[in-house]
Design a protein around this motif. Structure first.
Motif, PDB file in Angstrom:
ATOM      1  N   GLU A   1       5.749   8.232   7.185  1.00  0.00           N
ATOM      2  CA  GLU A   1       5.721   6.914   7.821  1.00  0.00           C
ATOM      3  C   GLU A   1       7.085   6.246   7.836  1.00  0.00           C
ATOM      4  O   GLU A   1       7.441   5.566   8.799  1.00  0.00           O
ATOM      5  CB  GLU A   1       4.710   6.008   7.115  1.00  0.00           C
TER       6      GLU A   1
ATOM      7  N   VAL B   1       1.579   4.883   1.493  1.00  0.00           N
ATOM      8  CA  VAL B   1       1.362   5.597   2.742  1.00  0.00           C
ATOM      9  C   VAL B   1       2.068   6.944   2.668  1.00  0.00           C
ATOM     10  O   VAL B   1       2.884   7.200   1.778  1.00  0.00           O
ATOM     11  CB  VAL B   1       1.870   4.797   3.964  1.00  0.00           C
ATOM     12  N   ASP B   2       1.759   7.791   3.640  1.00  0.00           N
ATOM     13  CA  ASP B   2       2.378   9.108   3.665  1.00  0.00           C
ATOM     14  C   ASP B   2       3.876   8.997   3.894  1.00  0.00           C
ATOM     15  O   ASP B   2       4.336   8.117   4.631  1.00  0.00           O
ATOM     16  CB  ASP B   2       1.743   9.968   4.762  1.00  0.00           C
TER      17      ASP B   2
ATOM     18  N   ASP C   1      -5.747  -2.996   7.368  1.00  0.00           N
ATOM     19  CA  ASP C   1      -7.061  -2.630   7.897  1.00  0.00           C
ATOM     20  C   ASP C   1      -7.042  -2.473   9.407  1.00  0.00           C
ATOM     21  O   ASP C   1      -8.106  -2.318  10.029  1.00  0.00           O
ATOM     22  CB  ASP C   1      -8.109  -3.672   7.500  1.00  0.00           C
TER      23      ASP C   1
ATOM     24  N   LYS D   1      -5.136   2.104   9.301  1.00  0.00           N
ATOM     25  CA  LYS D   1      -5.952   2.276   8.108  1.00  0.00           C
ATOM     26  C   LYS D   1      -6.065   3.733   7.689  1.00  0.00           C
ATOM     27  O   LYS D   1      -6.055   4.065   6.494  1.00  0.00           O
ATOM     28  CB  LYS D   1      -7.337   1.676   8.347  1.00  0.00           C
ATOM     29  N   LYS D   2      -6.143   4.621   8.662  1.00  0.00           N
ATOM     30  CA  LYS D   2      -6.301   6.046   8.348  1.00  0.00           C
ATOM     31  C   LYS D   2      -5.044   6.636   7.702  1.00  0.00           C
ATOM     32  O   LYS D   2      -5.100   7.714   7.109  1.00  0.00           O
ATOM     33  CB  LYS D   2      -6.628   6.824   9.621  1.00  0.00           C
ATOM     34  N   ARG D   3      -3.902   5.906   7.800  1.00  0.00           N
ATOM     35  CA  ARG D   3      -2.661   6.405   7.200  1.00  0.00           C
ATOM     36  C   ARG D   3      -2.396   5.804   5.820  1.00  0.00           C
ATOM     37  O   ARG D   3      -1.405   6.117   5.183  1.00  0.00           O
ATOM     38  CB  ARG D   3      -1.484   6.092   8.136  1.00  0.00           C
TER      39      ARG D   3
ATOM     40  N   LYS E   1      -2.934   5.484   1.962  1.00  0.00           N
ATOM     41  CA  LYS E   1      -3.415   6.327   0.855  1.00  0.00           C
ATOM     42  C   LYS E   1      -4.084   5.516  -0.246  1.00  0.00           C
ATOM     43  O   LYS E   1      -4.954   6.030  -0.960  1.00  0.00           O
ATOM     44  CB  LYS E   1      -2.251   7.115   0.253  1.00  0.00           C
TER      45      LYS E   1
ATOM     46  N   CYS F   1       0.830  -1.198   0.000  1.00  0.00           N
ATOM     47  CA  CYS F   1       0.000   0.000   0.000  1.00  0.00           C
ATOM     48  C   CYS F   1       0.868   1.253   0.000  1.00  0.00           C
ATOM     49  O   CYS F   1       2.008   1.249   0.481  1.00  0.00           O
ATOM     50  CB  CYS F   1      -0.918   0.029   1.225  1.00  0.00           C
TER      51      CYS F   1
ATOM     52  N   PRO G   1      -7.184  -0.712  12.714  1.00  0.00           N
ATOM     53  CA  PRO G   1      -7.808   0.601  12.951  1.00  0.00           C
ATOM     54  C   PRO G   1      -6.818   1.743  13.162  1.00  0.00           C
ATOM     55  O   PRO G   1      -7.099   2.881  12.791  1.00  0.00           O
ATOM     56  CB  PRO G   1      -8.645   0.350  14.213  1.00  0.00           C
ATOM     57  N   GLU G   2      -5.636   1.438  13.759  1.00  0.00           N
ATOM     58  CA  GLU G   2      -4.652   2.497  13.989  1.00  0.00           C
ATOM     59  C   GLU G   2      -3.868   2.837  12.727  1.00  0.00           C
ATOM     60  O   GLU G   2      -3.264   3.907  12.635  1.00  0.00           O
ATOM     61  CB  GLU G   2      -3.675   2.069  15.091  1.00  0.00           C
TER      62      GLU G   2
END
Length: 565
Positions: free
Chosen positions: A316, A312-313, A463, A468-470, A472, A310, A465-466
């Protein structure tokens, strides 16, 4: 008789170099010859952790060049089956993970071959003899890794290390998994690998350890090495092997044993070319049958995997920014060559992951259809169903990401694959390519468990929860986590971990597919043994570099005891 030796070892790979060192340094100092098809590996990408994955994909000169036939369950794709060519064998090219596996692997091994010396309590001592384990780096992250020094070897030749520093981005992801129920395994090499943690590797402050850099230094005068010396011919007197002949015409005679250490692909090739194997296959190629051994080249097993990646920003981790900067790479190269420091010592030095069981496995119809003995083994507490790793390389290689992004890559692995492949000759010409059928995903158990492993890995890492928001977006993986999408992805994405084994299986006399006994002796042939991963009666739950070292160690112990060396 200048070319007469007590022992001739065909193949200077992971097991072969270990075996040669132990034999040559035995008290009676027997004469030992290693005959290796490749040369002495050299190059700038063979030592630094940053180049962990580079040699396997960029050094065809260090690879035997094996390719499978089109694999039916992989949409007809062929598999490049990389095998190290040169002193050190596949330890030159592997990804350097060093894991012992489950204690039950070896208890099961002992059961299958009828020899208690393969039980865990004996194997553990052999592993301790092999390694020089530097665990001090874990003092900086003792909540994630904390090996007990008393449980490990510190005087062995193979340098094993936990990273002195974890790469940026590793700790937050590991902590996210721990916060959502994953158990941290502080030491994978205890016989119980179940859980999540940091993997030890065969890197040290000096860089990659290969079997050659560990075992072929300060050579004693009773150890001789021939390089660029492929062996196709065993010299035989009836059903006794008395020596070898190389492709370029060099000959050597053995006073005690010839030991083939060619690996799971090339060992059956040598046996078959010399009339040792399934009689019907040999006769069809015009090869004189010396010993009908139906198991030679059969029962090929392997670990298989799929990459998942994936975007990511960029905050990270620093991976993508570094890997796409020519100036940063040049600066790091200078530092590494100067004093083994800098970014080349850090990036790709960390691999972490887990060996886990899939909940409800025993209720799967694919599990219930297995042999009862296999079911019982898979149900043992320390036997994992699958493995995952994180913070692997960018996949697919060459992917271009937008500014402000980097990547997070995970890999899902199938443990204890039930599918079987084969290695066979196409002709009696040793220069012909082998017919290699990996047989991936033929077995319904493998299809079911790999599907579940991909789903579990994606859910735990991407996936979470901590985390997933990161995320992209998806770089590589199934379109969704539905059964249909994962199964379609598997056909396109499944590949090898290069852990082939079993093609000259160790077993009890009377086992129709056993090729060698528990002392490595080839059934029906005097003076010939096999000591490499081809003899494994099961695929150990690890990355099998460690198993190859173990095979070399155990073979040495058996020979030293038998010949009172």
């Amino acid at each position: 008789m200048a070319n007469t030796f007590d022992f001739i070892i065909v193949g200077g790979g992971t097991a072969g170099c270990r075996l040669a060192n132990k034999l040559a340094n035995a008290a009676s100092r027997p004469s030992v010859l290693i005959v290796e098809a490749g040369g002495q590996p050299e190059g700038d990408t063979l030592r630094a952790p940053f180049h962990r994955y580079t040699p396997a994909f960029t050094r065809p000169d260090l690879d035997h060049g094996h390719v499978s036939i089109p694999e039916k369950e992989l949409n007809g794709r062929t598999i490049q089956y990389t095998r190290g060519k040169g002193l050190g064998g596949s330890s030159i090219l592997n990804f350097a993970v060093y894991l012992w596996g489950s204690q039950e692997d070896y208890n099961r091994w002992a059961e299958l071959v009828g020899d208690d010396s393969w039980k865990w309590e004996h194997v553990k001592k052999a592993y301790q003899d092999i390694e020089n384990f530097d665990y001090l780096g874990s003092n900086q992250y003792s909540d994630l890794a904390r090996p007990d020094p008393k449980e490990h070897g510190h005087d062995g030749m193979v340098k094993v290390c936990l990273p002195p520093v974890l790469e940026k981005g590793v700790i937050p992801v590991m902590e996210a998994l721990a916060n959502h129920g994953e158990t941290m395994t502080l030491d994978f090499n205890t016989g119980n690998p179940i859980g999540v943690g940091v993997f030890p590797s065969t890197y040290s402050v000096e860089g990659r350890t290969t079997s050659a850099t560990a075992h072929l230094v300060n050579l004693p005068d009773n150890l001789t090495i021939w390089t660029d010396a492929a062996v196709h011919k065993l010299v035989m007197e009836g059903t006794k092997v008395v020596g070898i002949e190389t492709a370029d015409g060099r000959t050597a005679t053995s006073g005690k044993d010839v030991i083939i250490c060619g690996g799971a692909i090339d060992t059956p090739k040598i046996l078959l070319l010399n009339g040792i194997g399934p009689a019907n296959e040999l006769e069809s190629l015009g090869i004189k049958v010396v010993k009908d051994l139906p198991g030679v080249g059969k029962r090929l097993h392997d670990h298989i995997m799929t990459f998942l990646a994936c975007e990511v920003d960029a905050t990270e981790n620093d991976r993508y920014a570094f890997e796409t900067s020519e100036s940063m790479i040049l600066e790091a190269d200078v530092l590494w060559k100067k004093d083994r420091t800098g970014t080349f010592a850090l990036h790709h030095s960390t691999l972490w992951g887990g060996f886990l069981k899939i909940p409800g496995l025993e209720e799967f119809p694919e599990y219930k259809a297995l042999d009862k003995g296999v079911q019982e083994f898979l149900a043992r507490d320390t036997v994992p169903t699958y493995e995952f790793i994180s913070h692997c390389l960018l996949f697919p290689p060459g992917t271009v990401l937008p500014a402000g992004s980097t990547y997070l890559t995970a890999v899902a692995f199938l443990m204890n694959a039930q599918s079987e492949g084969s290695v066979t000759l196409r002709s009696a010409d040793p220069e012909d390519k082998l017919e290699i059928n990996m047989g991936y995903l033929k077995h319904p158990y493998d299809r079911r468990v790999l599907k579940e492993a991909i789903r579990e890995t994606w859910t735990k890492v991407f996936d979470n929860p901590e985390l997933k928001k990161r995320i992209k977006g998806r770089i590589y993986g199934p379109e969704s986590l539905s059964d249909d999408d994962i199964l379609a992805f598997m056909k396109d994405a499944t590949g090898t971990v290069w852990h082939a084994n079993g093609t000259a299986k160790m077993g009890k006399k009377g086992d129709p597919f056993a090729c060698v006994d528990s002392d490595f002796k080839v059934f029906g042939i005097d003076g010939l043994r096999v000591a490499d991963l081809s003899i494994c009666p099961l695929t150990t739950n690890n990355h099998t570099q460690a198993t190859a070292y173990l095979v070399g160690q155990m073979a040495a112990e058996k020979l030293i005891a038998e010949y009172k060396l």
